[in-house]
Design a protein around this motif. Structure first.
Motif, short mmCIF file in Angstrom:
data_model
loop_
_atom_site.label_atom_id
_atom_site.label_comp_id
_atom_site.label_asym_id
_atom_site.label_seq_id
_atom_site.Cartn_x
_atom_site.Cartn_y
_atom_site.Cartn_z
N PHE A 4 0.85 -1.18 0.00
CA PHE A 4 0.00 0.00 0.00
C PHE A 4 0.90 1.24 0.00
O PHE A 4 1.75 1.38 0.87
CB PHE A 4 -0.91 0.02 1.23
CG PHE A 4 -1.74 -1.23 1.40
CD1 PHE A 4 -2.09 -2.04 0.34
CD2 PHE A 4 -2.18 -1.59 2.66
CE1 PHE A 4 -2.86 -3.17 0.51
CE2 PHE A 4 -2.96 -2.72 2.86
CZ PHE A 4 -3.30 -3.52 1.78
N ARG A 5 0.66 2.13 -0.97
CA ARG A 5 1.52 3.30 -1.16
C ARG A 5 0.70 4.58 -0.96
O ARG A 5 -0.16 4.89 -1.77
CB ARG A 5 2.11 3.27 -2.56
CG ARG A 5 2.89 2.01 -2.85
CD ARG A 5 3.31 1.95 -4.30
NE ARG A 5 3.88 0.66 -4.63
CZ ARG A 5 4.44 0.38 -5.79
NH1 ARG A 5 4.49 1.30 -6.74
NH2 ARG A 5 4.92 -0.82 -6.02
N ASP A 10 -5.19 10.40 3.32
CA ASP A 10 -6.42 9.61 3.27
C ASP A 10 -6.61 8.82 1.98
O ASP A 10 -7.69 8.31 1.71
CB ASP A 10 -7.63 10.52 3.50
CG ASP A 10 -7.70 11.67 2.50
OD1 ASP A 10 -6.81 11.78 1.63
OD2 ASP A 10 -8.64 12.47 2.61
N TYR A 11 -5.56 8.69 1.17
CA TYR A 11 -5.68 7.96 -0.10
C TYR A 11 -4.37 7.24 -0.40
O TYR A 11 -3.32 7.87 -0.47
CB TYR A 11 -6.02 8.92 -1.23
CG TYR A 11 -6.39 8.24 -2.53
CD1 TYR A 11 -7.70 7.88 -2.81
CD2 TYR A 11 -5.43 7.97 -3.49
CE1 TYR A 11 -8.04 7.28 -4.01
CE2 TYR A 11 -5.76 7.37 -4.69
CZ TYR A 11 -7.07 7.02 -4.94
OH TYR A 11 -7.40 6.41 -6.13
N SER A 12 -4.47 5.93 -0.57
CA SER A 12 -3.32 5.11 -0.93
C SER A 12 -3.67 4.26 -2.14
O SER A 12 -4.85 4.02 -2.41
CB SER A 12 -2.91 4.19 0.23
OG SER A 12 -2.47 4.94 1.33
N THR A 88 -15.74 7.28 4.92
CA THR A 88 -15.72 7.47 6.37
C THR A 88 -14.32 7.28 6.95
O THR A 88 -14.16 7.25 8.17
CB THR A 88 -16.69 6.49 7.04
OG1 THR A 88 -16.29 5.15 6.72
CG2 THR A 88 -18.11 6.73 6.57
N GLY A 89 -13.34 7.16 6.10
CA GLY A 89 -11.96 6.98 6.53
C GLY A 89 -11.06 6.85 5.31
O GLY A 89 -11.49 7.10 4.19
N PRO A 90 -9.82 6.47 5.53
CA PRO A 90 -8.86 6.36 4.43
C PRO A 90 -9.30 5.38 3.34
O PRO A 90 -9.97 4.39 3.61
CB PRO A 90 -7.59 5.88 5.11
CG PRO A 90 -7.72 6.32 6.53
CD PRO A 90 -9.19 6.20 6.83
N VAL A 91 -8.87 5.68 2.12
CA VAL A 91 -9.25 4.92 0.93
C VAL A 91 -8.02 4.21 0.36
O VAL A 91 -6.94 4.80 0.28
CB VAL A 91 -9.83 5.88 -0.14
CG1 VAL A 91 -10.12 5.14 -1.44
CG2 VAL A 91 -11.08 6.57 0.40
N LEU A 92 -8.21 2.97 -0.04
CA LEU A 92 -7.19 2.20 -0.75
C LEU A 92 -7.74 1.88 -2.13
O LEU A 92 -8.78 1.23 -2.25
CB LEU A 92 -6.87 0.90 -0.01
CG LEU A 92 -5.92 -0.05 -0.75
CD1 LEU A 92 -4.53 0.57 -0.92
CD2 LEU A 92 -5.82 -1.39 -0.02
N ALA A 93 -7.06 2.35 -3.17
CA ALA A 93 -7.46 2.06 -4.55
C ALA A 93 -6.41 1.14 -5.17
O ALA A 93 -5.22 1.27 -4.88
CB ALA A 93 -7.58 3.35 -5.35
#
Length: 144
Positions: A4-5, A10-12, A88-93
């Motif tokens: 995860f980078r 709030d976005y990785s 509602t929190g950090p996002v992992l794409a």
């Protein structure tokens, strides 16, 4: 093993994730997983429904904004904007390598008026070169 980078607080982004990576995402505090890979692109990779099911089992939200070889569109940027506002929190794409996920985020942030140099720096720190995307980012920023 998760890769995860972070591009922002709030976005990785990540290359293709596994079912096991969904639990790692939960453990690292992510609230939403965004799949930017079209189903069937790599049949051996976990498909969207499998990741969605694993996300639901972990209590994570899941959304798909597939980005194929045709490139990016305003509806894809709109979809990401809506997800980020509602998250509602950090996002992992994720996608195959993380590049499309990075590009989609960068275009959305440029369109929103964020500093393009800062966007490019954040991507570079995560291992992604946005130099080829710069003209499109500049154009989107100019649309404001």
């Amino acid at each position: 093993m998760s890769d995860f980078r972070p591009l922002s607080a709030d976005y990785s982004v990540a290359p293709q994730i596994s079912i096991e990576d969904v639990a790692a995402a939960k453990a690292q505090g992510f609230a939403l997983i965004v799949n930017n890979r079209p189903d069937g692109e790599e049949p051996a990779a976990p498909q969207g429904d499998a990741i969605a099911h694993a996300a639901a089992a972990e209590g994570l939200a899941y959304a798909a904004i597939p980005v194929g070889h045709a490139g990016f569109s305003h509806p894809q940027l709109d979809a990401l904007d809506k997800l980020l506002v509602a998250a509602t929190g950090p996002v992992l794409a994720y996608c195959r390598s993380g590049t499309r996920s990075t590009h989609l985020w960068a275009l959305a942030r440029a369109r929103a008026g964020d500093d393009i140099d800062a966007i490019c720096d954040a991507a570079a720190k995560a291992g992604y070169d946005l130099s080829g995307l710069r003209p499109m980012m500049d154009a989107l920023a100019g649309d404001k």
